[in-house]
Design an enzyme around this catalytic site. Structure first.
Site, PDB file in Angstrom:
ATOM      1  N   HIS A 166      -2.804  28.475 -42.388  1.00 42.37           N
ATOM      2  CA  HIS A 166      -2.072  28.315 -41.133  1.00 42.37           C
ATOM      3  C   HIS A 166      -0.713  27.654 -41.330  1.00 42.37           C
ATOM      4  O   HIS A 166      -0.113  27.163 -40.376  1.00 42.37           O
ATOM      5  CB  HIS A 166      -2.934  27.582 -40.097  1.00 42.37           C
ATOM      6  CG  HIS A 166      -3.857  28.525 -39.392  1.00 42.37           C
ATOM      7  ND1 HIS A 166      -4.641  29.418 -40.072  1.00 42.37           N
ATOM      8  CD2 HIS A 166      -4.082  28.760 -38.084  1.00 42.37           C
ATOM      9  CE1 HIS A 166      -5.332  30.136 -39.202  1.00 42.37           C
ATOM     10  NE2 HIS A 166      -5.005  29.759 -37.988  1.00 42.37           N
ATOM     11  N   ASP A 190      -4.468  19.650 -32.221  1.00 47.70           N
ATOM     12  CA  ASP A 190      -4.666  20.380 -30.956  1.00 47.70           C
ATOM     13  C   ASP A 190      -5.541  21.603 -31.179  1.00 47.70           C
ATOM     14  O   ASP A 190      -6.355  21.965 -30.339  1.00 47.70           O
ATOM     15  CB  ASP A 190      -3.320  20.873 -30.407  1.00 47.70           C
ATOM     16  CG  ASP A 190      -2.449  19.722 -29.968  1.00 47.70           C
ATOM     17  OD1 ASP A 190      -2.970  18.610 -29.807  1.00 47.70           O
ATOM     18  OD2 ASP A 190      -1.240  19.939 -29.803  1.00 47.70           O
ATOM     19  N   GLU A 202      -0.332  13.407 -24.425  1.00 46.34           N
ATOM     20  CA  GLU A 202       0.625  14.359 -24.994  1.00 46.34           C
ATOM     21  C   GLU A 202       1.643  14.702 -23.914  1.00 46.34           C
ATOM     22  O   GLU A 202       1.510  14.267 -22.759  1.00 46.34           O
ATOM     23  CB  GLU A 202      -0.067  15.644 -25.474  1.00 46.34           C
ATOM     24  CG  GLU A 202      -0.837  15.467 -26.753  1.00 46.34           C
ATOM     25  CD  GLU A 202      -1.016  16.766 -27.544  1.00 46.34           C
ATOM     26  OE1 GLU A 202      -0.422  17.798 -27.179  1.00 46.34           O
ATOM     27  OE2 GLU A 202      -1.768  16.739 -28.541  1.00 46.34           O
TER      28      GLU A 202
HETATM   29  P1  FAD Z   1      -3.009  25.787 -45.411  1.00 47.52           P
HETATM   30  O1  FAD Z   1      -1.907  26.307 -44.602  1.00 47.52           O
HETATM   31  O2  FAD Z   1      -3.909  26.755 -46.035  1.00 47.52           O
HETATM   32  O3  FAD Z   1      -2.432  24.792 -46.522  1.00 47.52           O
HETATM   33  C1  FAD Z   1      -1.429  23.850 -46.214  1.00 47.52           C
HETATM   34  C2  FAD Z   1      -1.005  23.098 -47.478  1.00 47.52           C
HETATM   35  O4  FAD Z   1      -2.063  22.244 -47.891  1.00 47.52           O
HETATM   36  C3  FAD Z   1      -0.707  24.004 -48.673  1.00 47.52           C
HETATM   37  O5  FAD Z   1       0.287  23.425 -49.469  1.00 47.52           O
HETATM   38  C4  FAD Z   1      -2.025  24.034 -49.405  1.00 47.52           C
HETATM   39  O6  FAD Z   1      -1.852  24.306 -50.777  1.00 47.52           O
HETATM   40  C5  FAD Z   1      -2.527  22.625 -49.175  1.00 47.52           C
HETATM   41  N1  FAD Z   1      -3.980  22.544 -49.120  1.00 47.52           N
HETATM   42  C6  FAD Z   1      -4.833  23.307 -48.404  1.00 47.52           C
HETATM   43  N2  FAD Z   1      -6.094  22.889 -48.599  1.00 47.52           N
HETATM   44  C7  FAD Z   1      -6.025  21.849 -49.452  1.00 47.52           C
HETATM   45  C8  FAD Z   1      -6.985  20.985 -50.035  1.00 47.52           C
HETATM   46  N3  FAD Z   1      -8.296  21.116 -49.809  1.00 47.52           N
HETATM   47  N4  FAD Z   1      -6.550  20.012 -50.866  1.00 47.52           N
HETATM   48  C9  FAD Z   1      -5.228  19.848 -51.140  1.00 47.52           C
HETATM   49  N5  FAD Z   1      -4.291  20.647 -50.622  1.00 47.52           N
HETATM   50  C10 FAD Z   1      -4.679  21.628 -49.779  1.00 47.52           C
HETATM   51  N6  FAD Z   1      -0.861  20.333 -37.175  1.00 47.52           N
HETATM   52  C11 FAD Z   1      -1.045  19.150 -36.581  1.00 47.52           C
HETATM   53  O7  FAD Z   1      -0.855  18.104 -37.198  1.00 47.52           O
HETATM   54  N7  FAD Z   1      -1.451  19.079 -35.279  1.00 47.52           N
HETATM   55  C12 FAD Z   1      -1.713  20.186 -34.545  1.00 47.52           C
HETATM   56  O8  FAD Z   1      -2.081  20.071 -33.379  1.00 47.52           O
HETATM   57  C13 FAD Z   1      -1.544  21.449 -35.153  1.00 47.52           C
HETATM   58  N8  FAD Z   1      -1.813  22.575 -34.486  1.00 47.52           N
HETATM   59  C14 FAD Z   1      -1.636  23.775 -35.103  1.00 47.52           C
HETATM   60  C15 FAD Z   1      -1.937  24.945 -34.395  1.00 47.52           C
HETATM   61  C16 FAD Z   1      -1.789  26.169 -35.000  1.00 47.52           C
HETATM   62  C17 FAD Z   1      -2.113  27.417 -34.221  1.00 47.52           C
HETATM   63  C18 FAD Z   1      -1.295  26.244 -36.317  1.00 47.52           C
HETATM   64  C19 FAD Z   1      -1.086  27.578 -36.964  1.00 47.52           C
HETATM   65  C20 FAD Z   1      -0.983  25.099 -37.022  1.00 47.52           C
HETATM   66  C21 FAD Z   1      -1.159  23.852 -36.421  1.00 47.52           C
HETATM   67  N9  FAD Z   1      -0.884  22.673 -37.095  1.00 47.52           N
HETATM   68  C22 FAD Z   1      -1.084  21.467 -36.485  1.00 47.52           C
HETATM   69  C23 FAD Z   1      -0.331  22.687 -38.456  1.00 47.52           C
HETATM   70  C24 FAD Z   1      -1.420  22.553 -39.497  1.00 47.52           C
HETATM   71  O9  FAD Z   1      -1.897  21.232 -39.551  1.00 47.52           O
HETATM   72  C25 FAD Z   1      -0.863  22.858 -40.871  1.00 47.52           C
HETATM   73  O10 FAD Z   1      -0.234  24.097 -40.858  1.00 47.52           O
HETATM   74  C26 FAD Z   1      -1.951  22.855 -41.915  1.00 47.52           C
HETATM   75  O11 FAD Z   1      -1.366  22.890 -43.172  1.00 47.52           O
HETATM   76  C27 FAD Z   1      -2.772  24.085 -41.755  1.00 47.52           C
HETATM   77  O12 FAD Z   1      -4.007  23.892 -42.301  1.00 47.52           O
HETATM   78  P2  FAD Z   1      -4.695  24.965 -43.224  1.00 47.52           P
HETATM   79  O13 FAD Z   1      -6.033  24.408 -43.400  1.00 47.52           O
HETATM   80  O14 FAD Z   1      -4.571  26.332 -42.722  1.00 47.52           O
HETATM   81  O15 FAD Z   1      -3.828  24.743 -44.535  1.00 47.52           O
END
Ligand code: FAD
Length: 511
Positions: free
Chosen positions: A85, A148, A261
Site C-alpha cells: 500500500h 484509519d 481527527e
Molecule cells: P508496504 O507498502 O508493503 O511496505 C512499506 C515499506 O515498509 C516498504 O519499504 C517495505 O519494504 C517495508 N516493509 C513492509 N513490511 C515490512 C516488514 N515486515 N519489516 C520491515 N519492513 C517492511 N498510514 C497511516 O499512518 N495512517 C493511516 O491512516 C493510513 N491510511 C492508509 C490508507 C490507505 C488506503 C493506504 C493505501 C495507505 C494508508 N496509510 C496510512 C499508509 C500506510 O501506512 C503505508 O503506506 C504503509 O507502508 C503501508 O503498509 P503495507 O503493509 O502495505 O506496507
C-alpha cells in the site's frame, strides 16, 4: 511467467521444480516473470518494477534464509512487501527478491500478560484488520493506536509510524510496541526491545525497512470498547477549528474524546470533497444554509469519537459528549452524530474501499501526499494551500488534525517537526484514471508545488511516508538525525540489501 519461490520447493513459471538449496544467483537464469505479478506494482499505481523473484516466506527462518542468500549474491537486494500500500514503489526491488510478508501472517498470534498488562505477539505480515478481529473475538482486548484503514500490515506501518485519531493520546503505532523480532541485513534473526538489542529496536521503528525485516511485534492491548459515539461538527473559520482541535488533544485521558481527527471540505456539493461527504449515514443531510456568508472557499470538519461500554447509561454518554461539545466553537447546529459498534467504526474505511472498487477508482493511480506541519505554520498552510491551491478539493479526503510531539519517541527513526504540536496533512486523491480524470503527472506536480511552497516559506515540516530520489534530499529530510540513520544502516545492513525501493542507499558490492 510469474515465479513464486516457496520454501518447500521453488516453483518455476513453467511448473518445473528445483532444489531449495539452489544458489539464488542461479535464479536469474531459471526464472522469468510476468509484468503483472503483485510485486511489480503498488497502491500508488505510478511506479513499476521487475523483481528477480517473489518469495513467500512462512517463518522467520525463511526470511533469514532469503536475506542470507542475498548477502552472498552480488548486487541482490531484498524488499519486504507488506500489503503493497505504498505510493511510490517503497516495497519494490528491481531485479531483487520481494518477500511477500502476507505469507507469514499466521506465524505468531499469542496473548501474554506482563506485570498485569496485556500484550499480543503478532506477525509482521498480519493485517491490522486481522489483528483487530482476532483480538476482539478471542480476548475482548484491542491495540490502542490505529491507522484509519486497516488493510495494512503490522510490519508496513511500524516501518513508517502508523497514525490515526488515537495518536494524540497513545502516540503512533510505533510507540505502542515493546518488543520486535527482526531479521537484519546480515540475515541474523534478533529479538529486540528497549532493554535488549535496543539500537535495532529503536532503528526499526519508523525505519522505512532499512535496518531489518520485522517478523514479530509485541503490541500493548487495552479492553475493547463495545460502542462509539461518532460525531462530526463543521467550522467556517480555520482558527476556531485549530483552537478547538488543539484543546481537545491536550485534555487528559478520561476527560476528552478517544479519537480526534479533522478534514477540509470544499464549500459546494462536490460528491468527493464537498458537503455531501460530511454526513455519516444516508438518513443525514447537510444543510448549507447555516454556513455563514463570511466563510471562505473551504470548510473544516472536526471528527470525534467517544468509546463506551454496552452497559454504560446512555444519559452518561450524552452528558459527557454535551459537556465537551459545549466548549467548542463549531457552526451552531451543524453537527452529525451516530452510535456504531467499535469494530465497525475502526473498519469504516473498508466501506470506502468497497465503494471505490465498485467505481473503479481503487486501482487507479493515487498521487497522494502526506506531511507533518508545525502548529506555528499551519495557519499559513491553510491560507496558501487549502484556501488557494486546493480550494476545489483533491477528489478525495484532505485530512488535517493535530498531534502531540511528546507522544513521539526521538529514539525511533521517524522524523517529525520540532514543535510541541504539529498537524498531519494527507491529500488522499481518488481520481479516475485519464482520460476521465486529470493526468497523474499534473497531480504529482501539484504535490511537488505544495512541498516547494513549504520550503520557500520556510515552514517547519516533514514528509510522512517520505519519498525522495536523491541522497541529498534524504539528508535534508533527516536533518541532524541523518548521521545516526547512516550509522544504523552501517551496523544492521552494511551491504544495503534491504528495502531498496526507498531509494536511500545503493546496494554495496560484496567486500
Ligand atoms: P508496504 O507498502 O508493503 O511496505 C512499506 C515499506 O515498509 C516498504 O519499504 C517495505 O519494504 C517495508 N516493509 C513492509 N513490511 C515490512 C516488514 N515486515 N519489516 C520491515 N519492513 C517492511 N498510514 C497511516 O499512518 N495512517 C493511516 O491512516 C493510513 N491510511 C492508509 C490508507 C490507505 C488506503 C493506504 C493505501 C495507505 C494508508 N496509510 C496510512 C499508509 C500506510 O501506512 C503505508 O503506506 C504503509 O507502508 C503501508 O503498509 P503495507 O503493509 O502495505 O506496507
Amino acid at each position: 511467467m510469474i515465479a513464486y519461490l516457496e520454501f518447500e520447493h521453488f516453483v518455476h513459471g513453467n511448473d518445473t521444480e528445483s532444489s531449495p538449496n539452489d544458489d539464488v544467483s542461479s535464479l536469474q537464469t531459471s526464472f522469468h516473470f510476468a509484468p503483472n505479478s503483485i510485486a511489480t506494482k503498488d497502491f500508488g499505481g505510478m511506479k513499476s518494477s521487475n523483481p528477480l523473484a517473489v518469495i513467500r516466506p512462512y517463518s522467520t527462518a525463511d526470511v533469514a534464509r532469503a536475506v542470507k542468500a542475498a548477502a552472498t549474491t552480488a548486487n541482490l537486494t531484498v524488499a519486504a512487501r507488506g500489503n503493497g500500500h505504498s505510493i511510490n514503489g517503497q516495497a519494490m526491488a528491481e531485479k531483487g527478491l520481494v518477500l511477500d510478508m502476507r505469507a507469514t501472517a499466521e506465524e505468531h498470534f499469542q496473548l501474554l500478560y506482563l506485570e498485569g498488562v496485556p500484550y499480543v505477539d503478532v506477525s509482521g505480515g498480519a493485517l491490522w484488520e486481522e489483528v483487530l478481529k482476532r483480538c476482539v473475538s478471542q480476548f475482548q482486548l484491542v491495540p490502542r493506536s490505529w491507522t484509519d484503514y486497516l488493510g495494512l500490515t503490522v510490519g508496513g506501518t511500524l516501518s513508517n509510524a502508523g497514525v490515526s485519531g488515537q495518536t494524540f493520546r497513545y502516540g503512533p503505532q510505533t510507540a505502542n510496541v515493546t518488543e520486535l523480532e527482526v531479521v537484519n541485513g546480515k540475515g541474523e534473526s534478533l529479538v529486540c526491545s528497549e532493554n535488549q538489542n535496543s539500537e535495532l529496536f529503536f532503528a526499526s521503528l519508523g525505519g522505512l525497512g532499512q535496518f531489518g525485516i520485522i517478523t514479530r511485534a509485541r503490541i500493548i492491548l487495552q479492553q475493547a470498547p463495545d460502542m462509539v459515539r461518532w460525531i462530526r461538527v463543521i467550522y467556517s473559520e480555520f482558527e476556531d477549528f485549530t483552537k478547538d482541535a488543539e484543546w481537545l488533544v491536550t485534555l487528559p485521558e478520561g476527560d476528552g474524546f478517544d479519537y480526534v481527527e479533522g478534514f477540509v471540505v470544499v464549500k459546494n456539493d462536490d460528491p468527493c470533497n464537498g458537503w455531501p461527504t460530511i454526513p455519516m449515514g444516508s438518513n443525514q443531510t447537510f444543510n448549507p444554509v447555516r454556513i455563514p456568508s463570511s466563510a471562505g472557499p473551504v470548510l473544516y470538519c472536526l471528527e470525534l469519537a467517544l468509546h463506551y461500554r454496552k452497559t454504560s447509561r446512555s444519559s452518561d454518554v450524552d452528558t459527557k459528549v454535551d459537556r465537551l461539545l459545549g466548549g467548542l466553537r463549531f457552526v451552531e447546529g451543524v453537527k452529525f452524530e451516530d452510535d456504531v459498534k467499535y469494530v465497525d467504526f475502526l473498519l469504516r474505511v473498508k466501506r470506502v474501499e468497497e465503494d471505490a472498487k465498485a467505481k473503479g477508482i481503487w486501482d487507479a493511480p493515487h498521487p497522494w501526499l502526506n506531511m507533518f506541519v508545525s502548529k506555528s505554520d499551519i495557519a499559513d498552510f491553510d491560507r496558501e494551500v487549502f484556501k488557494k491551491i486546493l480550494n476545489s478539493g483533491v477528489g478525495g479526503p484532505i485530512l488535517v488534525y493535530p498531534l502531540l510531539r511528546s507522544k513521539w519517541d526521538d529514539r525511533h527513526s521517524v522524523v517529525v517537526p520540532d514543535s510541541n504540536i504539529f498537524y498531519i496533512i494527507a491529500l488522499l486523491r481518488f481520481i479516475p484514471p485519464p482520460p476521465k480524470g486529470p493526468p497523474t503527472d499534473k497531480l504529482v506536480a501539484q504535490n511537488n508545488a505544495i512541498i516547494q511552497l513549504c520550503y520557500n516559506k520556510g515552514f517547519n515540516f516533514k514528509l510522512y511516508l517520505p519519498h525522495y530520489l536523491t541522497q541529498e534530499n534524504w539528508k535534508r529530510h533527516f536533518g541532524d538525525k541523518w548521521n545516526r540513520f547512516v550509522q544504523r544502516k552501517h551496523n544492521f545492513d552494511p551491504l544495503a540489501i534491504l528495502a531498496p525501493g526507498q531509494k536511500i542507499f545503493s546496494r554495496n558490492q560484496l567486500q
